[in-house]
Design a protein around this motif. Sequence first.
Motif, mmCIF file in Angstrom:
data_model
loop_
_atom_site.group_PDB
_atom_site.id
_atom_site.type_symbol
_atom_site.label_atom_id
_atom_site.label_comp_id
_atom_site.label_asym_id
_atom_site.label_seq_id
_atom_site.Cartn_x
_atom_site.Cartn_y
_atom_site.Cartn_z
ATOM 1 N N ILE A 103 0.822 -1.476 0.110
ATOM 2 C CA ILE A 103 0.039 0.148 -0.055
ATOM 3 C C ILE A 103 0.752 1.202 -0.082
ATOM 4 O O ILE A 103 0.534 2.377 -0.763
ATOM 5 C CB ILE A 103 -0.749 -0.107 1.217
ATOM 6 C CG1 ILE A 103 -1.836 -1.526 1.057
ATOM 7 C CG2 ILE A 103 -1.824 1.456 1.318
ATOM 8 C CD1 ILE A 103 -2.700 -1.340 2.318
ATOM 9 N N TRP A 104 1.917 1.263 0.882
ATOM 10 C CA TRP A 104 2.898 2.469 0.735
ATOM 11 C C TRP A 104 3.534 2.593 -0.427
ATOM 12 O O TRP A 104 3.689 3.830 -0.929
ATOM 13 C CB TRP A 104 3.952 2.190 1.843
ATOM 14 C CG TRP A 104 4.917 3.226 1.868
ATOM 15 C CD1 TRP A 104 5.066 4.574 2.164
ATOM 16 C CD2 TRP A 104 6.356 2.850 1.109
ATOM 17 N NE1 TRP A 104 6.347 5.089 1.860
ATOM 18 C CE2 TRP A 104 7.000 4.065 1.374
ATOM 19 C CE3 TRP A 104 6.787 1.682 0.916
ATOM 20 C CZ2 TRP A 104 8.447 4.153 0.876
ATOM 21 C CZ3 TRP A 104 8.315 1.832 0.464
ATOM 22 C CH2 TRP A 104 8.872 2.964 0.302
ATOM 23 N N SER A 105 4.052 1.402 -1.393
ATOM 24 C CA SER A 105 4.761 1.632 -2.628
ATOM 25 C C SER A 105 3.460 2.221 -3.481
ATOM 26 O O SER A 105 4.114 3.082 -4.267
ATOM 27 C CB SER A 105 5.003 0.410 -2.956
ATOM 28 O OG SER A 105 5.899 -0.302 -2.062
ATOM 29 N N THR A 106 2.471 1.956 -3.465
ATOM 30 C CA THR A 106 1.272 2.309 -4.343
ATOM 31 C C THR A 106 1.263 3.799 -4.202
ATOM 32 O O THR A 106 1.093 4.560 -5.373
ATOM 33 C CB THR A 106 0.058 1.513 -4.314
ATOM 34 O OG1 THR A 106 0.230 0.216 -4.561
ATOM 35 C CG2 THR A 106 -0.932 2.022 -5.256
ATOM 36 N N ILE A 107 1.172 4.171 -2.899
ATOM 37 C CA ILE A 107 1.234 5.617 -2.492
ATOM 38 C C ILE A 107 2.317 6.601 -2.980
ATOM 39 O O ILE A 107 2.139 7.580 -3.736
ATOM 40 C CB ILE A 107 0.688 5.914 -0.967
ATOM 41 C CG1 ILE A 107 -0.602 5.352 -0.829
ATOM 42 C CG2 ILE A 107 0.450 7.380 -0.775
ATOM 43 C CD1 ILE A 107 -1.043 5.206 0.613
ATOM 44 N N LEU A 116 -0.179 -6.164 -5.656
ATOM 45 C CA LEU A 116 -1.439 -5.718 -4.780
ATOM 46 C C LEU A 116 -2.345 -5.226 -5.869
ATOM 47 O O LEU A 116 -3.583 -5.783 -5.615
ATOM 48 C CB LEU A 116 -0.873 -4.423 -3.966
ATOM 49 C CG LEU A 116 -2.247 -3.862 -3.462
ATOM 50 C CD1 LEU A 116 -2.948 -4.900 -2.382
ATOM 51 C CD2 LEU A 116 -1.776 -2.469 -2.539
ATOM 52 N N LEU A 117 -2.225 -4.629 -7.010
ATOM 53 C CA LEU A 117 -3.200 -4.008 -7.820
ATOM 54 C C LEU A 117 -3.750 -5.348 -8.714
ATOM 55 O O LEU A 117 -4.739 -5.537 -9.004
ATOM 56 C CB LEU A 117 -2.616 -2.994 -8.741
ATOM 57 C CG LEU A 117 -2.234 -1.799 -8.007
ATOM 58 C CD1 LEU A 117 -1.615 -0.448 -9.057
ATOM 59 C CD2 LEU A 117 -3.309 -0.775 -7.395
ATOM 60 N N GLY A 118 -2.708 -6.041 -9.079
ATOM 61 C CA GLY A 118 -3.002 -7.168 -9.742
ATOM 62 C C GLY A 118 -3.981 -8.146 -9.147
ATOM 63 O O GLY A 118 -4.919 -8.870 -9.673
ATOM 64 N N ALA A 119 -3.467 -8.445 -7.636
ATOM 65 C CA ALA A 119 -4.450 -9.175 -6.932
ATOM 66 C C ALA A 119 -5.911 -8.908 -6.752
ATOM 67 O O ALA A 119 -6.798 -9.548 -6.745
ATOM 68 C CB ALA A 119 -4.000 -9.566 -5.857
ATOM 69 N N VAL A 120 -5.887 -7.466 -6.623
ATOM 70 C CA VAL A 120 -7.399 -7.134 -6.378
ATOM 71 C C VAL A 120 -8.250 -7.202 -7.504
ATOM 72 O O VAL A 120 -9.437 -7.579 -7.465
ATOM 73 C CB VAL A 120 -7.178 -5.358 -6.131
ATOM 74 C CG1 VAL A 120 -8.465 -4.889 -6.163
ATOM 75 C CG2 VAL A 120 -6.464 -5.031 -4.864
ATOM 76 N N ILE A 121 -7.681 -7.288 -8.759
ATOM 77 C CA ILE A 121 -8.446 -7.409 -9.911
ATOM 78 C C ILE A 121 -8.562 -8.935 -10.116
ATOM 79 O O ILE A 121 -9.628 -9.552 -10.687
ATOM 80 C CB ILE A 121 -7.855 -6.633 -11.315
ATOM 81 C CG1 ILE A 121 -7.927 -5.325 -10.856
ATOM 82 C CG2 ILE A 121 -8.774 -7.035 -12.254
ATOM 83 C CD1 ILE A 121 -7.221 -4.376 -12.033
ATOM 84 N N ALA A 122 -7.493 -9.916 -9.946
ATOM 85 C CA ALA A 122 -7.171 -11.092 -10.345
ATOM 86 C C ALA A 122 -8.171 -12.112 -9.532
ATOM 87 O O ALA A 122 -8.826 -12.858 -10.123
ATOM 88 C CB ALA A 122 -5.858 -11.422 -10.362
ATOM 89 N N VAL A 123 -8.377 -11.844 -8.137
ATOM 90 C CA VAL A 123 -8.911 -12.700 -7.360
ATOM 91 C C VAL A 123 -10.515 -12.676 -8.008
ATOM 92 O O VAL A 123 -11.293 -13.833 -8.134
ATOM 93 C CB VAL A 123 -9.114 -12.224 -5.994
ATOM 94 C CG1 VAL A 123 -9.991 -13.036 -4.987
ATOM 95 C CG2 VAL A 123 -7.582 -12.505 -5.252
ATOM 96 N N PRO A 124 -11.545 -11.717 -8.070
ATOM 97 C CA PRO A 124 -12.866 -11.780 -8.436
ATOM 98 C C PRO A 124 -12.825 -12.444 -9.995
ATOM 99 O O PRO A 124 -13.693 -13.208 -10.281
ATOM 100 C CB PRO A 124 -13.217 -10.386 -8.753
ATOM 101 C CG PRO A 124 -12.173 -9.367 -8.495
ATOM 102 C CD PRO A 124 -10.957 -10.408 -7.819
ATOM 103 N N VAL A 125 -12.025 -11.852 -10.980
ATOM 104 C CA VAL A 125 -11.766 -12.662 -12.333
ATOM 105 C C VAL A 125 -11.602 -14.359 -12.080
ATOM 106 O O VAL A 125 -12.271 -14.978 -12.625
ATOM 107 C CB VAL A 125 -10.880 -12.052 -13.101
ATOM 108 C CG1 VAL A 125 -10.676 -12.760 -14.373
ATOM 109 C CG2 VAL A 125 -11.009 -10.621 -13.474
#
Length: 567
Positions: free
Chosen positions: A47-51, A388-397
């Motif tokens: 999260i810190w890296s994304t920010i 992180l970003l990939g996991a947020v999208i990949a799990v529901p897909v």
Amino acid sequence: MTTSLDAPDRGRALPAGPRPSVPARPRPSLNGIAVWLFLTGLLAASIWSTIDLRINVASILDSVSNAADFLSRMFPLDFPPAGELALLLAETLAIVVLATALAVALSIPVALAAASLTGRGRGRRGTARSVIVLCRAVPDLVLAILFFRLFGLGALPGILAMGLHSVGMIGKLYADAIEELDRGPVDAAQAAGATRRQVVFATVIPALMPQLIATALHRFDINLRTSVLLGYVGVGGIGLAIADALRTLNYQRGMALALVVLILCIATELLSGAVRRALMRGSGTPRAGRSRSQDSRGGGSRRDPREVGITPPWTADRIRRFLSIGAVVVILAASVAGADLSADRFWAGIVDLPRTAGLFWPPSTGDILPELLGQLLVTVQIALSATLLGAVIAVPVGVLAARNVVPNPAVHTSARVFIVFVRGIPELIIAIVFVVITGLGAVAGTLALAIGAVGLLSKLVADSLEETDVRVQEALRAGGATRVQVFFSATIRQAAPSFVAHVMYLLDTNIRSATLLGVVGAGGIGFYLLNASRVVQFDVVTTIILLILGVVLAVEALSVWVRSSVR
């Protein structure tokens, strides 16, 4: 006095005697607590890296005008003439075929030495495992830079770089597959007096053949994408043509070639997937090995181990195998011709190896160590944020793609098609597009890796959900649980350890990929690596390689620890 009994039991007297004790939940171990604390810290760091990298909706919206401008400059697509395109594709496929064949040829003996079933001595097994880890840890781009210095431009450095790096993946999967084989046929052959070579060729290789072919096809798919990246450092084929077009801002030609690569990757993914499924359905074919083991145990006539090599009859199955081997030989011969390899150049590079190695040692920082460490941190941040970003999208897909979770064929088929499409796009092409749209830097690399992560992780998530124990889910469903309750109470609980392992594997992969995408200006230490090689500062190249190697090995060690702890 009221009780908390369920309705059918209200008013019914409890039986006399001590009440049955409910088994206490096992206390968490220190190792388990440490793992979950580490994962929590990893989430916070992501999260810190994304920010810190300024990956947000506002920065993406600011690039909308650049995206529109890029699209206007990209169309109409400019495809090369059919003859030229065919030559580019033929050269690319020749390089990828030879690199994969080299990797398989090297991985089989390394895997046999690394597996406890076939390896000789703990020392040799440890050495073989170290070779596998080292091949995985050194990025193929780094190997390509070294081989370009040795053998010059052309196909040979790319073949060697992809081939040696692939040993890290193929060797590990082969060794793991050997470990899972049934020891019965091996012990029976040894008891009958067979030599080690006879044991390997009569029992291990036949049982392993479906896995050998399936893994080779999977690695071919990966090497096809990698060849596009290595085109940026001089490897021939369609990757070099894309690099030349985009360096001159010829987006119409560059993106036309990228579309050809996308179609080729998707076709390869579909073909290799179909072949792997067919192989796995027929993975019970090595019956001959089992019948020989049963005979040697005493169930039939005892055969002389020297008779293992007796020629079998020409059945339809043997004819198919013979034709398949013949086709592979023809493809390899055509690839050697298409890659235009030179034995003289190879031996000249081998002879010049000591002098070339002297250029890389001793390592030097070039008085830019603070910058290198800063860019190394950026590389790690890119990998964390992209995961992180990939996991947020990949799990529901992945959930939508799982057949046992979403029984609607239209939904899970559409999700699977989407996954195949996303997996078919080489991450380098995505990174180039984002570099043009968002500018040079870490934002482009993070978004490119995040999209690539969706293709990989969503497939792993869907496969993990489909591999859960259906009997547990059916038991809950029979008890009246809704589909949502079954999903969260049984399916997710069973697949959770696999999810954690997949995310750690993705992070491990993204660390390497973030290094490579720096070549096209997508942020991180890869940009410094390419520049140091271009200005012939090979001592600085060595320093960067050691820094990358240290981070990759550390992340891999943490990944192994987490995956083994959450099983």
